[in-house]
Every structure is written in C-alpha cells, then in structure tokens.
Design an enzyme around this catalytic site. Structure first.
Site, short mmCIF file in Angstrom:
data_model
loop_
_atom_site.label_atom_id
_atom_site.label_comp_id
_atom_site.label_asym_id
_atom_site.label_seq_id
_atom_site.Cartn_x
_atom_site.Cartn_y
_atom_site.Cartn_z
N ASP A 1 -37.40 3.66 -7.06
CA ASP A 1 -36.92 3.02 -8.46
C ASP A 1 -35.74 2.09 -8.31
O ASP A 1 -35.31 1.54 -9.26
CB ASP A 1 -36.59 4.19 -9.34
N SER A 2 -35.40 1.83 -6.96
CA SER A 2 -34.35 0.78 -6.68
C SER A 2 -35.28 -0.68 -7.11
O SER A 2 -34.63 -1.60 -7.41
CB SER A 2 -34.11 0.45 -5.33
N ASP B 1 -41.21 6.99 -6.42
CA ASP B 1 -40.19 7.78 -7.11
C ASP B 1 -40.41 8.22 -8.44
O ASP B 1 -40.87 7.48 -9.29
CB ASP B 1 -38.81 6.98 -7.36
N LYS C 1 -41.24 11.55 -5.35
CA LYS C 1 -39.69 11.94 -4.88
C LYS C 1 -38.85 12.16 -6.27
O LYS C 1 -38.81 11.48 -7.21
CB LYS C 1 -38.96 10.85 -4.03
N GLU D 1 -35.05 13.24 -8.08
CA GLU D 1 -33.36 13.57 -7.56
C GLU D 1 -32.77 14.70 -8.00
O GLU D 1 -33.02 15.20 -9.10
CB GLU D 1 -32.69 12.18 -7.94
N GLU E 1 -28.44 10.87 0.83
CA GLU E 1 -27.96 9.34 0.49
C GLU E 1 -26.42 9.62 0.40
O GLU E 1 -25.80 10.34 -0.41
CB GLU E 1 -28.43 8.64 -0.65
O1 KIV Z 1 -35.00 4.05 -4.86
C1 KIV Z 1 -34.79 3.96 -3.86
O2 KIV Z 1 -35.03 2.77 -3.05
C2 KIV Z 1 -34.37 5.24 -3.11
C3 KIV Z 1 -33.88 4.95 -1.66
C4 KIV Z 1 -32.49 4.49 -1.91
C5 KIV Z 1 -33.95 6.17 -0.98
O3 KIV Z 1 -34.33 6.24 -3.57
#
Ligand code: KIV
Length: 308
Positions: A83-84, A126, A155, A157, A224
């Site tokens: 989600d970056s 994510d 994924k 969090e 992280e």
């Molecule tokens: O969203 C993302 O790119 C991430 C990485 C920084 C692990 O969660």
C-alpha cells in the site's frame, strides 16, 4: 480464390509485424529479461526450503506489470503490491488513504505482468487501512477481493488483535503475511515513522505478538524499523514464520524494499535503511539483480549503515 502469403522475411520493413508496443512482451515469444519462466513457481514450501537452507528470501514491491516482470526476471522471489503505492503512485501523504479497489487494481496489473512472462514470483498484496479491522468477516471479504485479483497471500499490519483474524483467514485458505514494528497504517497513532521496540517493554510486546502470529498461522512476518538485535531474536524464535526485514538489520530470514526507493526515486528524504542500487547499475534490471545478489550474499543490509 487462393490467397498468396508473403513470407515474413520478404516483407518490406514497414509491413513486417513488429514487436508488441510499449515494452509489452509477446506472450508467445518472451525474450531477454522477459524470459522469466525459468523456475518452478515460488510457493510456501519453496520459501520454507530457502529458509531451511540458510538462503535469504528476497522481496520487492511492484505496482505494475512491467516492473513486476523485471523483478521476477531479476530473481526476486516475492513481489509485494504494497500500500506504499499510495505514496509512490498516488501522491498521498501516507498509506491511510489507500482503498481496497486500488489495491485490487494494482494486484491485477502485477499478476498479469507475471503471467505474461510466465514468471515464478510469489505475489503478496497489502490489505489497506480500514479493510480488515472491523471484523474477521470483513478481513476475509477484503482478502477475497485481492486473491481474486491475483494475489497469493495478503499482508496485514499490527499485533495482538490481529492474531484471531490471521487464524480465521489461514483456516479458510488465505495465506497471510503479518507486519510488526513500524506499521505505516498507524503512523498517526505512532506519532511518525519511528523505530519501534527500543524499550525492554516494547521489545517484549513485539516478541510476544510475533509468536502469537506464528501460532495463528502467519507464514511470513514483515519486521519494519526495529533494532537489528530484536529482529534477529524474533527470527530465531519463529521457525515456521519467516521474517522479512526492512530497516531491521541483517538477521531476518529475508529482506524487502520499496522498489522506487532502491532505484533512487524517492521524492523525499531517503530512509536510512535504503541503498540506492541504481547508482552502480546500468539498468533497472541490473539494479534489481544487484539487490537480489547483495541480499543473498548477506551484504545488504549492512547493520552498521542501514539498521539500528
Ligand atoms: O507497503 C509497503 O510497501 C510495505 C513495505 C514497506 C513492507 O508494507
């Protein structure tokens, strides 16, 4: 009437079929860096095998078909549609504004890119902010959207409250990667992008949450921005859940970076844990291959430079 067909070699250049446009490889004839269909598809057993053999697992973010194909061709085992992308692609100030349908769109782009080149990478996507915290059922519905877009693992969090959600998803056939330490979706609650787990109490909490996530069935765990020694301890305590570090030192089972960061394309300040692999490489493919090699050889990250 019989049609006469000109053999391709005899065609004038202007009439001859050209390569597919816009860098898209022909599905029938992948070439060069596009010839990624080299190994068996990466799977959870394959990742466990790498860990058991002491070989580091490589992960990199990608948000579109072309970069996903390049990362696969360069030997990256896991591609994360992170989600970056909210910051990298959408220009958002944080990942908080990323929507589930955006994650599904980019996951589908990446999945098509990998499919197009018969890629072998494992595709993780994510679950964005607000798509899994309400209930386990909401998490499953959101996970299904990403899995049906082409993800092979989702994924999420956080620790503690997430363990029952992880168990619920895993029991229903959704592989899960957990994420502890700096969890960017909680940036406002955490007061910024800060190193986590620095006090004894915080470190104890992270260790316990990591064990709970392994027990719940998480197969991967992103750590992280946590101190290198803590990340190493957590890694050693989790034989069945492979840690993937970002700003967590060299002792994790694998490493992940944001693609644009490691290519030197960060619009802000480059985080301490990033190395610009584009600096010494002649191409994007070369930079990603150098990242893979540096991680596999244990040269990246360097705890003295990239960790706490
Ligand atoms: O969203 C993302 O790119 C991430 C990485 C920084 C692990 O969660």
């Amino acid at each position: 009437m019989t049609a006469t067909r000109t053999p391709p070699s005899a065609m004038p250049a202007s009439a001859a079929p050209c390569a597919a446009p816009y860098g898209t490889p022909s599905p029938a004839a992948p070439e060069g860096v596009h010839a990624a269909g080299k190994g068996a598809p990466v799977s959870l057993p394959r990742l466990a095998q790498l860990r058991a053999a002491g070989e580091k697992i490589t992960m990199l973010t990608a948000y579109d078909a072309t970069f996903a194909a390049l990362a696969d061709a360069a030997g990256v085992e896991c591609i994360l549609v992170g989600d970056s992308l909210g910051m990298v692609c959408q220009g958002l100030p944080s990942t908080v504004g990323v929507q589930l349908d955006t994650m599904a769109y980019h996951s589908a782009c990446v999945a098509r890119g990998l499919h197009r080149v018969q890629g072998s990478a494992w595709l993780v996507a994510d679950l964005p902010y607000g798509s899994y915290a309400e209930s386990r059922e909401q998490a499953l519905r959101s996970a299904c959207v990403l899995m049906q877009a082409g993800a092979q693992m989702v994924k999420l969090e956080g620790g503690g409250w997430t363990a029952p959600t992880v168990e619920f998803l895993v029991q229903r056939g959704v592989p899960v990667c957990a994420h502890l330490g700096l969890t960017p979706q909680s940036v406002h609650a955490l007061g910024g992008y800060r190193v986590q787990g620095k006090t004894d109490a915080d470190a104890r909490t992270l260790r316990q949450q990591a064990r709970e996530l392994q027990d719940a069935g998480a197969a991967l765990l992103v750590l992280e921005m946590v101190p290198a020694a803590l990340a190493r301890d957590i890694t050693d305590a989790l034989p069945h859940c492979h840690t993937i570090g970002i700003g967590a030192g060299n002792g994790t089972a694998g490493q992940v970076l944001v693609l644009h960061d490691m290519l030197g394309m960060n619009l802000g300040k480059m985080p301490r844990f990033v190395h610009n692999f584009m600096q010494d490489a002649g191409s994007v493919h070369g930079a990603i291959a150098a990242y893979v090699q540096a991680v596999k050889q244990g040269r990246f990250p360097d705890d003295a430079l990239h960790a706490w």
